[in-house]
Design a protein around this motif. Structure first.
Motif: not given
Length: 264
Positions: A61-63, A99-101, A110-111, A117-121
């Motif tokens: 959701t890219r929260a 799948a989301a990552l 992303v929060w 603040q990244t999906a990689g985290f």
């Protein structure tokens, strides 16, 4: 910082979840987890599966803020009465998170609760959440536990990066009690290459800090032994009198460190 690479983390989420599931096949879901005595094996499984679905939802959701549990589809999972359904639910949660990552890529904004603040985290965080809880599952089920050296090193260094961050100290002002002159903790993995791998946790300044250490760098107290054992003692999954490891120096400081710092 993603040290193993985004795709490797995605692969490890699936691999580590698969190994977690293998360790629990046939286990008594109502048995207590010795390393997390507040949980049964079933509760540990639901904790991990819920965390994976929560992380996946956060990324998908890219929260921009923390996602409430009630906003995560199928967050709670099946009960202990249907072990096969619980097993499948856990596997599906890992697949949904990956799948989301993969769809987001490592740099998607992303929060998170840290500066990065990244999906990689979340790819890295999910990997090591499973790595440590797989140890809980293996100990509870009496199963073997093995970990690739590069994953073990990254699990340790992820904690060092997060655990010594200003955000953690701001939330845990009691950690200031660890600080003081001459207060250093050394970790030494004796089997990590010809010279081993070493880290220093430096408590001598005005905040917790860490660095990789040279072969001759000493500390007030040193925990040494095989890499995976050092990791599991550091995370309080094994006792520090485990035969494979040694603690030399200021045992009081080491006990204070383990007693005060909260691990995953």
């Amino acid at each position: 910082m993603t040290r193993l690479g985004h795709e490797r983390y995605c692969e490890e989420i699936l691999v580590q979840t698969g190994l977690f599931r293998e360790a629990l096949r046939g286990a008594d879901l109502k048995a207590t987890v010795p390393t997390c005595p507040e949980w049964t094996i079933g509760e540990l499984t639901r904790h991990l599966g819920g965390a994976l679905r929560w992380m996946g939802t956060t990324v998908r959701t890219r929260a921009r803020d923390v996602v409430p549990d009630e906003d995560v589809p199928d967050f709670r999972g099946p009960g202990d009465g249907d072990p096969a359904a619980l097993d499948a639910w856990l596997g599906e949660g890992a697949e949904l998170a990956v799948a989301a990552l993969r769809d987001a890529g490592p740099d998607a904004r992303v929060w998170t609760w840290v500066d990065e603040q990244t999906a990689g985290f979340w790819a890295r965080r999910a990997t090591h959440e499973i790595v440590i809880h797989r140890a809980d599952a293996a100990i509870a089920a009496g199963a073997a536990y093995r970990l690739a050296p590069d994953v073990a090193v990254d699990t340790l260094e992820e904690w060092l990066e997060i655990g010594t961050s200003p955000q953690v100290l701001a939330r845990r002002p009691d950690l200031v009690r660890l600080l003081g002159p001459g207060r250093t903790v050394r970790l030494h993995a004796t089997d990590a290459g010809p010279a081993g791998a070493r880290w220093i946790i430096d408590l001598t300044g005005d905040r917790l800090d860490w660095r990789r250490a040279g072969a001759d760098e000493q500390a007030a107290v040193t925990l040494s032994g095989p890499l995976t054992d050092v990791l599991l003692v550091f995370y309080r999954r094994l006792p520090h009198d485990t035969p494979a490891v040694t603690v030399e120096g200021d045992r009081g400081l080491f006990d204070e460190w383990l007693g005060l710092v909260s691990f995953g």
